[in-house]
Scaffold this active site. Structure first.
Site, PDB file in Angstrom:
ATOM      1  N   LYS A  71       0.818  -1.227   0.000  1.00 13.52           N
ATOM      2  CA  LYS A  71       0.000   0.000   0.000  1.00 13.52           C
ATOM      3  C   LYS A  71       0.850   1.275   0.000  1.00 13.52           C
ATOM      4  O   LYS A  71       0.401   2.308  -0.479  1.00 13.52           O
ATOM      5  CB  LYS A  71      -0.953   0.007   1.199  1.00 13.52           C
ATOM      6  N   ASN A  92      -4.835   2.141  -1.692  1.00 17.88           N
ATOM      7  CA  ASN A  92      -5.418   0.806  -1.849  1.00 17.88           C
ATOM      8  C   ASN A  92      -6.216   0.663  -3.146  1.00 17.88           C
ATOM      9  O   ASN A  92      -6.771  -0.410  -3.407  1.00 17.88           O
ATOM     10  CB  ASN A  92      -6.275   0.416  -0.637  1.00 17.88           C
ATOM     11  N   GLY A 141       0.847  -0.283  11.501  1.00 17.60           N
ATOM     12  CA  GLY A 141       1.088  -0.566  10.089  1.00 17.60           C
ATOM     13  C   GLY A 141       0.200   0.259   9.171  1.00 17.60           C
ATOM     14  O   GLY A 141      -0.328   1.316   9.567  1.00 17.60           O
ATOM     15  N   GLY A 242     -14.490  -5.953  10.664  1.00 16.96           N
ATOM     16  CA  GLY A 242     -14.051  -5.159   9.518  1.00 16.96           C
ATOM     17  C   GLY A 242     -14.786  -5.429   8.216  1.00 16.96           C
ATOM     18  O   GLY A 242     -14.389  -4.913   7.169  1.00 16.96           O
TER      19      GLY A 242
HETATM   20  N1  LIG Z   1     -11.478  -4.496   6.946  1.00 22.77           N
HETATM   21  C1  LIG Z   1     -10.772  -3.931   6.002  1.00 22.77           C
HETATM   22  O1  LIG Z   1     -11.298  -3.305   5.069  1.00 22.77           O
HETATM   23  C2  LIG Z   1      -9.277  -3.985   6.066  1.00 22.77           C
HETATM   24  C3  LIG Z   1      -8.535  -3.082   5.279  1.00 22.77           C
HETATM   25  C4  LIG Z   1      -7.143  -3.144   5.358  1.00 22.77           C
HETATM   26  C5  LIG Z   1      -6.528  -4.099   6.176  1.00 22.77           C
HETATM   27  N2  LIG Z   1      -7.298  -4.972   6.905  1.00 22.77           N
HETATM   28  C6  LIG Z   1      -6.651  -5.951   7.797  1.00 22.77           C
HETATM   29  O2  LIG Z   1      -5.913  -5.226   8.762  1.00 22.77           O
HETATM   30  C7  LIG Z   1      -4.812  -5.995   9.208  1.00 22.77           C
HETATM   31  C8  LIG Z   1      -3.569  -5.120   9.224  1.00 22.77           C
HETATM   32  O3  LIG Z   1      -3.283  -4.698   7.900  1.00 22.77           O
HETATM   33  P1  LIG Z   1      -2.067  -3.696   7.601  1.00 22.77           P
HETATM   34  O4  LIG Z   1      -2.067  -3.436   6.149  1.00 22.77           O
HETATM   35  O5  LIG Z   1      -2.108  -2.515   8.520  1.00 22.77           O
HETATM   36  O6  LIG Z   1      -0.819  -4.639   8.005  1.00 22.77           O
HETATM   37  P2  LIG Z   1       0.649  -4.199   8.390  1.00 22.77           P
HETATM   38  O7  LIG Z   1       1.051  -2.987   7.628  1.00 22.77           O
HETATM   39  O8  LIG Z   1       1.477  -5.429   8.320  1.00 22.77           O
HETATM   40  O9  LIG Z   1       0.536  -3.728   9.925  1.00 22.77           O
HETATM   41  C9  LIG Z   1       0.089  -4.544  10.980  1.00 22.77           C
HETATM   42  C10 LIG Z   1       0.644  -4.001  12.302  1.00 22.77           C
HETATM   43  O10 LIG Z   1       0.213  -4.889  13.313  1.00 22.77           O
HETATM   44  C11 LIG Z   1       1.243  -5.058  14.286  1.00 22.77           C
HETATM   45  N3  LIG Z   1       1.537  -6.495  14.352  1.00 22.77           N
HETATM   46  C12 LIG Z   1       1.920  -7.303  13.353  1.00 22.77           C
HETATM   47  N4  LIG Z   1       2.129  -8.568  13.794  1.00 22.77           N
HETATM   48  C13 LIG Z   1       1.859  -8.530  15.123  1.00 22.77           C
HETATM   49  C14 LIG Z   1       1.913  -9.512  16.164  1.00 22.77           C
HETATM   50  N5  LIG Z   1       2.277 -10.784  15.913  1.00 22.77           N
HETATM   51  N6  LIG Z   1       1.577  -9.126  17.412  1.00 22.77           N
HETATM   52  C15 LIG Z   1       1.217  -7.839  17.683  1.00 22.77           C
HETATM   53  N7  LIG Z   1       1.168  -6.869  16.730  1.00 22.77           N
HETATM   54  C16 LIG Z   1       1.478  -7.224  15.475  1.00 22.77           C
HETATM   55  C17 LIG Z   1       2.461  -4.270  13.835  1.00 22.77           C
HETATM   56  O11 LIG Z   1       2.534  -3.056  14.578  1.00 22.77           O
HETATM   57  P3  LIG Z   1       3.697  -2.870  15.696  1.00 22.77           P
HETATM   58  O12 LIG Z   1       4.975  -3.339  15.044  1.00 22.77           O
HETATM   59  O13 LIG Z   1       3.702  -1.419  15.990  1.00 22.77           O
HETATM   60  O14 LIG Z   1       3.345  -3.707  16.884  1.00 22.77           O
HETATM   61  C18 LIG Z   1       2.166  -3.983  12.367  1.00 22.77           C
HETATM   62  O15 LIG Z   1       2.680  -2.766  11.948  1.00 22.77           O
HETATM   63  C19 LIG Z   1      -4.709  -7.188   8.249  1.00 22.77           C
HETATM   64  O16 LIG Z   1      -5.218  -8.340   8.914  1.00 22.77           O
HETATM   65  C20 LIG Z   1      -5.624  -6.809   7.097  1.00 22.77           C
HETATM   66  O17 LIG Z   1      -6.236  -7.934   6.485  1.00 22.77           O
HETATM   67  C21 LIG Z   1      -8.647  -4.921   6.881  1.00 22.77           C
END
Ligand SMILES: NC(=O)c1ccc[n+]([C@@H]2O[C@H](COP(=O)([O-])OP(=O)(O)OC[C@H]3O[C@@H](n4cnc5c(N)ncnc54)[C@H](OP(=O)(O)O)[C@@H]3O)[C@@H](O)[C@H]2O)c1
Length: 259
Positions: A71, A92, A141, A242
């Site tokens: 993204k 996105n 993230g 979500g």
């Molecule tokens: N509903 C929707 O429309 C929608 C839209 C977009 C994304 N999503 C969902 O949102 C989620 C996150 O997406 P994203 O794009 O933000 O992902 P991302 O960029 O990988 O960020 C996820 C964040 O979660 C934290 N994290 C990751 N693994 C972890 C763990 N094992 N334990 C604790 N914290 C953890 C980290 O923050 P820290 O390093 O600061 O702890 C990381 O920066 C995904 O599951 C995605 O499918 C849903």
């Protein structure tokens, strides 16, 4: 619906390790229901963002949704970016326009924000009349940037919770105690914890301090009730997953491609 315009068009989802895709299912069903033909929605599972250049070369390729982990890294491959997406730093949706001079505009937008805003605001109408508003955003993230953008817009104070202490504006999970949980009534999970098949995991919070004056929003949509939401509900909190956010962002993508 300007279907003619989309004759022989390819759209799709660009990401990495995305064999399961809500978006593909959503658009295939939409095309079937609305008798939209000559359009396909494909999965583009690419190992590195530079591979997007091959996809852009296809003259039938008219746009895509973008997901983890591209993204932000897609931004240098665009020719234009909408102001909201630029200030969030996350794209996105991509739309490709070929003009009469055969040059190509590659435009990036962010529809995650609207998906979150509309679903969240609806709940806040019920929730905010009873409660002081301050939020914790779990994870730092891509999606957390869209969520914080909307919280700033709605003037709801917030703090991030991260696994690593970044500065005084961030909590780490170990700091979350009874007093903090009492003061932050809105908790938004922006980590992937709890997503299928890891359904037995959840963010490490002191859930026992949640109450009926809390609201828990999980951006995860599969399963529909994550362990995070179940634990919130057990303690009387109002909950939301979500799925609506995802549906709204997909519908908004279609509007962008079709405008
Ligand atoms: N509903 C929707 O429309 C929608 C839209 C977009 C994304 N999503 C969902 O949102 C989620 C996150 O997406 P994203 O794009 O933000 O992902 P991302 O960029 O990988 O960020 C996820 C964040 O979660 C934290 N994290 C990751 N693994 C972890 C763990 N094992 N334990 C604790 N914290 C953890 C980290 O923050 P820290 O390093 O600061 O702890 C990381 O920066 C995904 O599951 C995605 O499918 C849903």
């Amino acid at each position: 619906m300007k279907v003619e315009k989309f004759k022989k068009s390819i759209f799709g989802l660009v990401g990495k390790e995305i064999s399961y895709s809500f978006s593909k299912k959503f658009f295939i069903e939409k095309f079937k229901k609305e008798s939209i033909r000559h359009i396909t929605y494909e999965i583009f599972d690419i190992p590195k963002i530079e591979d997007i250049l091959w996809i852009f070369k296809n003259p039938y390729f008219k746009g895509c949704n973008v997901t983890i982990p591209y993204k932000t890294s897609i931004i240098p491959f665009l020719t234009e970016i909408m102001p909201e997406a630029k200030s969030i730093g996350s794209v996105n949706v991509v739309k490709i326009i070929h003009d009469q001079h055969n040059s190509r505009r590659i435009i990036g937008s962010n529809t995650d924000v609207l998906g979150f805003e509309l679903s969240f605001k609806k709940d806040m109408k019920k929730f905010s009349c009873h409660n002081a508003m301050a939020a914790l955003i779990l994870g730092t993230g891509g999606v957390s940037k869209s969520i914080s953008f909307i919280l700033r817009k709605l003037k709801i104070p917030y703090k991030y919770v991260s696994r690593k202490k970044k500065n005084k504006d961030f909590f780490v999970y170990e700091e979350l105690n009874k007093n903090l949980i009492k003061n932050y009534k809105i908790i938004i999970n922006c980590t992937p914890l709890g997503t299928y098949p890891m359904v037995n995991s959840c963010p490490p919070l002191p859930y026992q301090y949640l109450s009926s004056s809390h609201y828990l929003y999980d951006v995860v949509y599969n399963p529909s009730k994550t362990l995070f939401l179940k634990k919130g509900e057990e303690n009387g909190a109002m909950i939301r997953n979500g799925l609506e956010m995802l549906r709204i962002q997909a519908e908004e993508s279609w509007k962008i491609w079709n405008s």
